[in-house]
Design a protein around this motif. Sequence first.
Motif, PDB file in Angstrom:
ATOM      1  N   ARG A 102      34.785  33.332  36.531  1.00  0.00           N
ATOM      2  CA  ARG A 102      34.533  33.291  35.083  1.00  0.00           C
ATOM      3  C   ARG A 102      33.942  31.912  34.794  1.00  0.00           C
ATOM      4  O   ARG A 102      34.654  30.918  34.769  1.00  0.00           O
ATOM      5  CB  ARG A 102      35.816  33.495  34.284  1.00  0.00           C
ATOM      6  N   ARG A 103      32.631  31.877  34.619  1.00  0.00           N
ATOM      7  CA  ARG A 103      31.939  30.609  34.366  1.00  0.00           C
ATOM      8  C   ARG A 103      32.309  30.073  32.983  1.00  0.00           C
ATOM      9  O   ARG A 103      32.353  30.810  32.014  1.00  0.00           O
ATOM     10  CB  ARG A 103      30.445  30.801  34.492  1.00  0.00           C
ATOM     11  N   GLY A 104      32.595  28.774  32.920  1.00  0.00           N
ATOM     12  CA  GLY A 104      32.923  28.131  31.660  1.00  0.00           C
ATOM     13  C   GLY A 104      34.202  28.635  31.015  1.00  0.00           C
ATOM     14  O   GLY A 104      34.363  28.575  29.805  1.00  0.00           O
ATOM     15  N   TYR A 105      35.140  29.092  31.807  1.00  0.00           N
ATOM     16  CA  TYR A 105      36.389  29.683  31.312  1.00  0.00           C
ATOM     17  C   TYR A 105      37.258  28.665  30.574  1.00  0.00           C
ATOM     18  O   TYR A 105      37.905  28.993  29.590  1.00  0.00           O
ATOM     19  CB  TYR A 105      37.141  30.274  32.496  1.00  0.00           C
ATOM     20  N   TYR A 106      37.279  27.444  31.068  1.00  0.00           N
ATOM     21  CA  TYR A 106      38.144  26.413  30.492  1.00  0.00           C
ATOM     22  C   TYR A 106      37.401  25.583  29.453  1.00  0.00           C
ATOM     23  O   TYR A 106      36.172  25.490  29.471  1.00  0.00           O
ATOM     24  CB  TYR A 106      38.707  25.518  31.604  1.00  0.00           C
ATOM     25  N   ARG A 107      38.147  24.974  28.540  1.00  0.00           N
ATOM     26  CA  ARG A 107      37.548  24.172  27.463  1.00  0.00           C
ATOM     27  C   ARG A 107      36.631  23.077  27.971  1.00  0.00           C
ATOM     28  O   ARG A 107      35.668  22.712  27.327  1.00  0.00           O
ATOM     29  CB  ARG A 107      38.637  23.538  26.595  1.00  0.00           C
ATOM     30  N   ASP A 108      36.958  22.516  29.139  1.00  0.00           N
ATOM     31  CA  ASP A 108      36.126  21.448  29.691  1.00  0.00           C
ATOM     32  C   ASP A 108      34.879  21.989  30.388  1.00  0.00           C
ATOM     33  O   ASP A 108      34.117  21.239  30.983  1.00  0.00           O
ATOM     34  CB  ASP A 108      36.931  20.581  30.655  1.00  0.00           C
ATOM     35  N   GLY A 109      34.685  23.309  30.327  1.00  0.00           N
ATOM     36  CA  GLY A 109      33.519  23.933  30.953  1.00  0.00           C
ATOM     37  C   GLY A 109      33.749  24.370  32.386  1.00  0.00           C
ATOM     38  O   GLY A 109      32.865  24.951  33.009  1.00  0.00           O
ATOM     39  N   GLY A 110      34.936  24.097  32.910  1.00  0.00           N
ATOM     40  CA  GLY A 110      35.246  24.456  34.294  1.00  0.00           C
ATOM     41  C   GLY A 110      35.336  25.963  34.490  1.00  0.00           C
ATOM     42  O   GLY A 110      35.680  26.712  33.575  1.00  0.00           O
ATOM     43  N   ASP A 111      35.006  26.380  35.698  1.00  0.00           N
ATOM     44  CA  ASP A 111      35.066  27.794  36.063  1.00  0.00           C
ATOM     45  C   ASP A 111      36.472  28.185  36.504  1.00  0.00           C
ATOM     46  O   ASP A 111      37.231  27.359  37.014  1.00  0.00           O
ATOM     47  CB  ASP A 111      34.114  28.094  37.223  1.00  0.00           C
ATOM     48  N   ALA A 112      36.782  29.457  36.326  1.00  0.00           N
ATOM     49  CA  ALA A 112      38.015  30.034  36.846  1.00  0.00           C
ATOM     50  C   ALA A 112      37.649  31.046  37.923  1.00  0.00           C
ATOM     51  O   ALA A 112      36.651  31.757  37.800  1.00  0.00           O
ATOM     52  CB  ALA A 112      38.803  30.720  35.738  1.00  0.00           C
ATOM     53  N   LEU A 113      38.432  31.093  38.965  1.00  0.00           N
ATOM     54  CA  LEU A 113      38.280  32.121  39.991  1.00  0.00           C
ATOM     55  C   LEU A 113      39.254  33.242  39.692  1.00  0.00           C
ATOM     56  O   LEU A 113      40.421  32.999  39.372  1.00  0.00           O
ATOM     57  CB  LEU A 113      38.547  31.542  41.381  1.00  0.00           C
ATOM     58  N   ILE A 114      38.779  34.464  39.784  1.00  0.00           N
ATOM     59  CA  ILE A 114      39.611  35.636  39.538  1.00  0.00           C
ATOM     60  C   ILE A 114      40.243  36.038  40.863  1.00  0.00           C
ATOM     61  O   ILE A 114      39.549  36.281  41.847  1.00  0.00           O
ATOM     62  CB  ILE A 114      38.776  36.793  38.970  1.00  0.00           C
ATOM     63  N   GLN A 115      41.551  36.074  40.882  1.00  0.00           N
ATOM     64  CA  GLN A 115      42.316  36.395  42.081  1.00  0.00           C
ATOM     65  C   GLN A 115      42.969  37.764  41.936  1.00  0.00           C
ATOM     66  O   GLN A 115      43.461  38.105  40.859  1.00  0.00           O
ATOM     67  CB  GLN A 115      43.411  35.343  42.293  1.00  0.00           C
ATOM     68  N   TRP A 116      42.969  38.540  43.016  1.00  0.00           N
ATOM     69  CA  TRP A 116      43.612  39.854  43.044  1.00  0.00           C
ATOM     70  C   TRP A 116      44.499  39.958  44.279  1.00  0.00           C
ATOM     71  O   TRP A 116      44.184  39.394  45.319  1.00  0.00           O
ATOM     72  CB  TRP A 116      42.565  40.965  43.139  1.00  0.00           C
ATOM     73  N   ALA A 117      45.579  40.700  44.151  1.00  0.00           N
ATOM     74  CA  ALA A 117      46.446  41.005  45.294  1.00  0.00           C
ATOM     75  C   ALA A 117      46.909  42.449  45.189  1.00  0.00           C
ATOM     76  O   ALA A 117      47.261  42.913  44.103  1.00  0.00           O
ATOM     77  CB  ALA A 117      47.664  40.084  45.330  1.00  0.00           C
ATOM     78  N   ALA A 118      46.878  43.135  46.305  1.00  0.00           N
ATOM     79  CA  ALA A 118      47.435  44.485  46.371  1.00  0.00           C
ATOM     80  C   ALA A 118      48.947  44.361  46.492  1.00  0.00           C
ATOM     81  O   ALA A 118      49.442  43.512  47.227  1.00  0.00           O
ATOM     82  CB  ALA A 118      46.867  45.234  47.571  1.00  0.00           C
ATOM     83  N   LEU A 119      49.657  45.182  45.764  1.00  0.00           N
ATOM     84  CA  LEU A 119      51.120  45.149  45.816  1.00  0.00           C
ATOM     85  C   LEU A 119      51.684  46.297  46.639  1.00  0.00           C
ATOM     86  O   LEU A 119      52.894  46.455  46.715  1.00  0.00           O
ATOM     87  CB  LEU A 119      51.705  45.187  44.398  1.00  0.00           C
ATOM     88  N   THR A 120      50.817  47.093  47.217  1.00  0.00           N
ATOM     89  CA  THR A 120      51.241  48.190  48.085  1.00  0.00           C
ATOM     90  C   THR A 120      50.801  47.880  49.503  1.00  0.00           C
ATOM     91  O   THR A 120      49.901  47.070  49.719  1.00  0.00           O
ATOM     92  CB  THR A 120      50.613  49.517  47.631  1.00  0.00           C
ATOM     93  N   GLY A 121      51.435  48.501  50.460  1.00  0.00           N
ATOM     94  CA  GLY A 121      51.073  48.279  51.850  1.00  0.00           C
ATOM     95  C   GLY A 121      49.821  49.041  52.234  1.00  0.00           C
ATOM     96  O   GLY A 121      49.412  49.977  51.541  1.00  0.00           O
ATOM     97  N   PRO A 122      49.171  48.654  53.338  1.00  0.00           N
ATOM     98  CA  PRO A 122      47.972  49.342  53.804  1.00  0.00           C
ATOM     99  C   PRO A 122      48.218  50.834  53.986  1.00  0.00           C
ATOM    100  O   PRO A 122      49.228  51.240  54.563  1.00  0.00           O
ATOM    101  CB  PRO A 122      47.672  48.678  55.147  1.00  0.00           C
ATOM    102  N   GLY A 123      47.320  51.639  53.441  1.00  0.00           N
ATOM    103  CA  GLY A 123      47.419  53.084  53.586  1.00  0.00           C
ATOM    104  C   GLY A 123      48.303  53.772  52.571  1.00  0.00           C
ATOM    105  O   GLY A 123      48.296  54.987  52.467  1.00  0.00           O
ATOM    106  N   GLU A 124      49.085  53.012  51.807  1.00  0.00           N
ATOM    107  CA  GLU A 124      49.946  53.626  50.794  1.00  0.00           C
ATOM    108  C   GLU A 124      49.106  54.049  49.599  1.00  0.00           C
ATOM    109  O   GLU A 124      48.087  53.432  49.310  1.00  0.00           O
ATOM    110  CB  GLU A 124      51.007  52.630  50.315  1.00  0.00           C
ATOM    111  N   PRO A 125      49.522  55.075  48.892  1.00  0.00           N
ATOM    112  CA  PRO A 125      48.794  55.455  47.676  1.00  0.00           C
ATOM    113  C   PRO A 125      48.684  54.267  46.736  1.00  0.00           C
ATOM    114  O   PRO A 125      49.657  53.545  46.532  1.00  0.00           O
ATOM    115  CB  PRO A 125      49.673  56.553  47.065  1.00  0.00           C
ATOM    116  N   GLY A 126      47.485  54.026  46.241  1.00  0.00           N
ATOM    117  CA  GLY A 126      47.256  52.917  45.335  1.00  0.00           C
ATOM    118  C   GLY A 126      46.769  51.669  46.029  1.00  0.00           C
ATOM    119  O   GLY A 126      46.292  50.755  45.378  1.00  0.00           O
TER     120      GLY A 126
END
Length: 71
Positions: A38-62
């Motif tokens: 997210r470019r310019g996300y912070y008031r000082d103009g700094g970028d934010a990185l969007i982080q994701w994590a799966a909460l299910t194990g490999p192969g599980e539904p979802g």
Amino acid sequence: MTTARCRGAVSATLEVAAGNMAALALYRAAGFTTRGRRRGYYRDGGDALIQWAALTGPGEPGSEDSRSGFG
């Protein structure tokens, strides 16, 4: 994240300052990966990185590898 998983969540997301190396290392250790910026996300103009994590194990539904277009 355990509570979220127990309540049925299949993924988690957050934003972190692109230059916050300590937080990025912590989130990486917790299973998060960078999925965007997210470019310019912070008031000082700094970028934010969007982080994701799966909460299910490999192969599980979802889990990302069980959905077409991911993995």
